[in-house]
Scaffold this motif. Structure first.
Motif, PDB file in Angstrom:
ATOM      1  N   ARG A   4       0.850  -1.188   0.000  1.00 25.55           N
ATOM      2  CA  ARG A   4       0.000   0.000   0.000  1.00 25.55           C
ATOM      3  C   ARG A   4       0.880   1.230   0.000  1.00 25.55           C
ATOM      4  O   ARG A   4       1.908   1.280   0.666  1.00 25.55           O
ATOM      5  CB  ARG A   4      -0.899   0.000   1.243  1.00 25.55           C
ATOM      6  N   LEU A   5       0.445   2.250  -0.774  1.00 25.17           N
ATOM      7  CA  LEU A   5       1.210   3.483  -0.875  1.00 25.17           C
ATOM      8  C   LEU A   5       0.399   4.656  -0.314  1.00 25.17           C
ATOM      9  O   LEU A   5      -0.826   4.704  -0.438  1.00 25.17           O
ATOM     10  CB  LEU A   5       1.573   3.760  -2.333  1.00 25.17           C
ATOM     11  N   CYS A   6       1.117   5.603   0.274  1.00 25.62           N
ATOM     12  CA  CYS A   6       0.505   6.810   0.831  1.00 25.62           C
ATOM     13  C   CYS A   6      -0.201   7.572  -0.288  1.00 25.62           C
ATOM     14  O   CYS A   6       0.373   7.783  -1.363  1.00 25.62           O
ATOM     15  CB  CYS A   6       1.584   7.675   1.482  1.00 25.62           C
ATOM     16  N   LYS A  11       4.848   7.066  -0.659  1.00 25.25           N
ATOM     17  CA  LYS A  11       5.740   6.168   0.107  1.00 25.25           C
ATOM     18  C   LYS A  11       4.939   4.969   0.605  1.00 25.25           C
ATOM     19  O   LYS A  11       3.723   5.049   0.765  1.00 25.25           O
ATOM     20  CB  LYS A  11       6.336   6.903   1.312  1.00 25.25           C
ATOM     21  N   PRO A  12       5.613   3.855   0.886  1.00 28.60           N
ATOM     22  CA  PRO A  12       4.907   2.682   1.419  1.00 28.60           C
ATOM     23  C   PRO A  12       4.259   2.997   2.777  1.00 28.60           C
ATOM     24  O   PRO A  12       4.810   3.738   3.578  1.00 28.60           O
ATOM     25  CB  PRO A  12       6.011   1.634   1.593  1.00 28.60           C
ATOM     26  N   VAL A  13       3.079   2.400   2.981  1.00 31.72           N
ATOM     27  CA  VAL A  13       2.340   2.586   4.227  1.00 31.72           C
ATOM     28  C   VAL A  13       2.417   1.295   5.028  1.00 31.72           C
ATOM     29  O   VAL A  13       2.138   0.219   4.509  1.00 31.72           O
ATOM     30  CB  VAL A  13       0.861   2.941   3.939  1.00 31.72           C
ATOM     31  N   TYR A  14       2.810   1.404   6.295  1.00 29.50           N
ATOM     32  CA  TYR A  14       2.927   0.243   7.174  1.00 29.50           C
ATOM     33  C   TYR A  14       1.957   0.395   8.328  1.00 29.50           C
ATOM     34  O   TYR A  14       1.623   1.505   8.732  1.00 29.50           O
ATOM     35  CB  TYR A  14       4.359   0.121   7.717  1.00 29.50           C
ATOM     36  N   GLY A  15       1.502  -0.741   8.841  1.00 29.24           N
ATOM     37  CA  GLY A  15       0.609  -0.698   9.999  1.00 29.24           C
ATOM     38  C   GLY A  15      -0.746  -1.270   9.657  1.00 29.24           C
ATOM     39  O   GLY A  15      -0.840  -2.259   8.921  1.00 29.24           O
ATOM     40  N   ASP A  18      -6.182  -0.765   6.975  1.00 28.40           N
ATOM     41  CA  ASP A  18      -6.989   0.292   6.360  1.00 28.40           C
ATOM     42  C   ASP A  18      -6.297   1.651   6.363  1.00 28.40           C
ATOM     43  O   ASP A  18      -6.882   2.661   5.980  1.00 28.40           O
ATOM     44  CB  ASP A  18      -8.343   0.393   7.062  1.00 28.40           C
ATOM     45  N   LYS A  19      -5.032   1.687   6.741  1.00 27.37           N
ATOM     46  CA  LYS A  19      -4.270   2.938   6.785  1.00 27.37           C
ATOM     47  C   LYS A  19      -4.006   3.422   5.357  1.00 27.37           C
ATOM     48  O   LYS A  19      -3.624   2.649   4.489  1.00 27.37           O
ATOM     49  CB  LYS A  19      -2.952   2.681   7.530  1.00 27.37           C
ATOM     50  N   LYS A  20      -4.195   4.733   5.117  1.00 26.86           N
ATOM     51  CA  LYS A  20      -4.062   5.281   3.770  1.00 26.86           C
ATOM     52  C   LYS A  20      -2.884   6.239   3.626  1.00 26.86           C
ATOM     53  O   LYS A  20      -2.502   6.586   2.514  1.00 26.86           O
ATOM     54  CB  LYS A  20      -5.337   6.033   3.376  1.00 26.86           C
ATOM     55  N   PHE A  21      -2.335   6.699   4.749  1.00 30.20           N
ATOM     56  CA  PHE A  21      -1.266   7.701   4.719  1.00 30.20           C
ATOM     57  C   PHE A  21      -0.103   7.236   5.575  1.00 30.20           C
ATOM     58  O   PHE A  21      -0.292   6.530   6.562  1.00 30.20           O
ATOM     59  CB  PHE A  21      -1.793   9.054   5.231  1.00 30.20           C
TER      60      PHE A  21
END
Length: 120
Positions: A4-6, A11-15, A18-21
């Protein structure tokens, strides 16, 4: 699993799934951009309405008073903007800027009022 990307910076999104940023700054920047395009017009109209309300409040500290068109105009009141109207059974139309209103009466005079009902 797909990376998933911000939505703002890419940038890659970690966590959380459903995190988008990637961080709060990107989330805020993205949302500010989304809302700013249409907000200039809304912000300008809202500023006019707030100024109108402030003028009516200043000229009507006790809830009922009378003033002239020239006094309203001199303070920067814009008669083209109001939030609502109320027409009495007798046919008189009050114009409101939020809870403060005015009624055109004889000549260049206006009756100023304040609504007593509040929305909760």
């Amino acid at each position: 699993m797909e990376e998933r990307l911000c939505l703002e910076c890419g940038k890659p999104v970690y966590g959380r799934i459903d995190k988008k940023f990637c961080d709060d700054q990107c989330r805020n920047t993205f949302n500010n951009k989304q809302n700013s395009d249409s907000n200039n017009y809304v912000r300008n109209v809202h500023n006019i309405l707030r100024r109108n309300r402030r003028i009516l409040e200043e000229l009507n500290p006790k809830g009922k008073s009378k003033t002239t068109r020239s006094k309203l105009t001199e303070k920067g009141f814009d008669f083209n903007y109001h939030t609502s109207t109320y027409t009495t059974k007798a046919g008189a139309t009050y114009y409101f800027c939020y809870e403060y209103g005015y009624l055109p009466i004889e000549g260049d005079y206006f009756a100023l009022v304040k609504k007593q009902e509040y929305v909760n």
